[in-house]
Design a protein around this motif. Structure first.
Motif, PDB file in Angstrom:
ATOM      1  N   ASN A   1      53.458  60.108  76.739  1.00  0.00           N
ATOM      2  CA  ASN A   1      54.442  61.140  77.101  1.00  0.00           C
ATOM      3  C   ASN A   1      55.778  60.552  77.545  1.00  0.00           C
ATOM      4  O   ASN A   1      56.456  61.088  78.419  1.00  0.00           O
ATOM      5  CB  ASN A   1      53.885  62.055  78.208  1.00  0.00           C
ATOM      6  CG  ASN A   1      52.634  62.780  77.768  1.00  0.00           C
ATOM      7  OD1 ASN A   1      52.552  63.290  76.652  1.00  0.00           O
ATOM      8  ND2 ASN A   1      51.634  62.820  78.644  1.00  0.00           N
ATOM      9  N   ARG A   2      56.162  59.424  76.902  1.00  0.00           N
ATOM     10  CA  ARG A   2      57.459  58.784  77.154  1.00  0.00           C
ATOM     11  C   ARG A   2      58.078  58.488  75.793  1.00  0.00           C
ATOM     12  O   ARG A   2      58.185  57.343  75.361  1.00  0.00           O
ATOM     13  CB  ARG A   2      57.283  57.497  77.957  1.00  0.00           C
ATOM     14  CG  ARG A   2      56.663  57.671  79.334  1.00  0.00           C
ATOM     15  CD  ARG A   2      57.673  58.100  80.356  1.00  0.00           C
ATOM     16  NE  ARG A   2      58.794  57.175  80.450  1.00  0.00           N
ATOM     17  CZ  ARG A   2      59.838  57.354  81.253  1.00  0.00           C
ATOM     18  NH1 ARG A   2      59.909  58.455  82.008  1.00  0.00           N
ATOM     19  NH2 ARG A   2      60.816  56.472  81.276  1.00  0.00           N
TER      20      ARG A   2
ATOM     21  N   ASN B   1      55.332  57.889  72.684  1.00  0.00           N
ATOM     22  CA  ASN B   1      54.834  59.260  72.582  1.00  0.00           C
ATOM     23  C   ASN B   1      53.417  59.388  73.119  1.00  0.00           C
ATOM     24  O   ASN B   1      53.053  60.420  73.704  1.00  0.00           O
ATOM     25  CB  ASN B   1      54.860  59.721  71.117  1.00  0.00           C
ATOM     26  CG  ASN B   1      56.246  59.648  70.509  1.00  0.00           C
ATOM     27  OD1 ASN B   1      56.773  58.561  70.317  1.00  0.00           O
ATOM     28  ND2 ASN B   1      56.845  60.790  70.204  1.00  0.00           N
TER      29      ASN B   1
END
Length: 381
Positions: free
Chosen positions: A292-293, A289
């Motif tokens: 952004n994964r 997170n």
């Protein structure tokens, strides 16, 4: 297949056909903590499809109060009673029900090493592919569970054939779980679990001490090349036992930690899983997170495996086990560091990059260190 859909008495039929082949590094020999849990230890079996699991699972509920349940490959219900007994009977793998850990259990999406995903000192009942026929009973009551299983043992160490006489040979397993204990509350209600397990195996196992004594006596009588053979004994049913524990704990929104400890008495022949008499493992995983994964994950674990003195002497005298034995042994613990990055590509497609650094492979201070790099692809349908 759900045969009965009533949540209080749901019943499933599970059938799993698998195909697994390949030889692994060095024919899957020379490491107690082998680098890939999915490798079949007997490459001569080939990749012909085989039945891995066929079983009935049923629930007996003691209350009408239900909680949400997540579907798994071994249970199809979406609701289940808070207090219940679950029964399974058929062909299965003991780690399906025991020693589970959400950080270190799944070789398809997490760590790969045998002694990261399972307790290395747990010599659980299984054929060479990792399966047996068993009966498992589990009781669940709010935040704790207790389970028991009895399973068939192989006729020989790491054998494909099972002994169908439970009066003669069996593997018995016991485990108790506690969910969300005091550590979880201290960490502001972060989820966690503690599991304690034990096992008792009855099988045609040799004693390392007896094999060593026979070899030393032969050498004293002039046979300088005599080596111990753990299988050289009349048919006998002996008992091997051990215990283990594992913990898991959320440390933050995306960070989790886990640990395992295992011990067995180590005097009887390593018979069904691997040649480990004591193990420590600890590590963590981090969800992606922060970069952004959200479906990516990175993991790190450190494992230290050991064998007892009689087992050490057996290998030092030139004895051969079903995994270890190179004619000599300068003993040291087998230490393993493993890390992976599991990347979510698209829908159910994942690619993982894994590295394992192994010091003293096979407990031999004269071997290694070894670095093993792996690329793994996994598809969920």
């Amino acid at each position: 297949m759900q045969l009965v859909r009533k949540p209080r008495y749901d019943t499933d039929f599970i059938f799993d056909l698998e195909s697994a082949g390949g030889r692994g590094i060095s024919e899957a020999l020379g490491l107690a903590g082998f680098t890939n849990l999915d490798v079949v230890r007997n490459p001569s079996l080939g990749s012909t499809p085989y039945v891995a699991r066929v079983q009935l699972r049923t629930t007996i509920g003691f209350t009408d109060k239900m909680v949400a349940a997540q579907r798994t490959p071994y249970s199809l219900a979406t609701q289940t009673p808070v207090r219940r007994i679950e029964l399974r009977v058929g062909r299965m793998s003991m780690p399906d029900a025991f020693d589970n850990n959400s950080v270190g259990t799944d070789s398809h999406l997490q760590f790969l090493n045998w002694t990261a995903d399972n307790n290395g000192a747990w010599d659980y009942a299984a054929d060479t592919r990792g399966y047996s026929y068993a009966v498992v009973a589990e009781y669940t009551d709010h935040d704790w569970q207790a389970r028991y299983a009895i399973a068939l043992m192989p006729t020989i160490a790491n054998g494909i054939d099972l002994d169908w006489s439970l009066r003669r040979a069996s593997g018995q397993n016991y485990e108790v779980d506690w969910n969300n204990g005091p550590v979880s509350h201290w960490l502001k209600d972060k989820k966690g679990a503690v599991r304690v397990m034990g096992f008792t195996n009855h099988a045609d196992m040799g004693l390392y001490r007896n094999a060593n004594r026979a070899a030393l006596q032969a050498r004293a009588l002039g046979d300088a090349s005599a080596t111990p053979d753990i299988t050289a004994h009349p048919r006998q049913i002996t008992v091997k036992y051990g215990f283990g524990a594992n913990v898991e704990q959320e440390l933050g929104h995306n960070l989790r930690a886990y640990g395992r400890f295992g011990w067995n008495e180590g005097q009887h022949e390593s018979y069904a899983y691997t040649e480990v008499d004591q193990t420590f493992a600890g590590g963590m995983d981090l969800a992606g997170n922060g970069w952004n994964r959200a479906n990516d994950k990175v993991g790190l674990t450190l494992i230290s495996n050991a064998i007892k003195r009689d087992h050490q002497q057996y290998l030092a005298l030139g004895g051969i086990g079903f995994i270890l034995g190179d004619g000599r042994l300068n003993y040291s613990r087998e230490d393993i560091l493993e890390s992976y990055y599991n990347m979510h590509n698209w829908r159910g497609l994942f690619t993982a990059f894994d590295v394992q650094l192994i010091a003293h492979p096979g407990y031999n201070n004269d071997r290694g260190p070894v670095a093993v790099f792996t690329v793994r692809t996994h598809v969920d349908f």
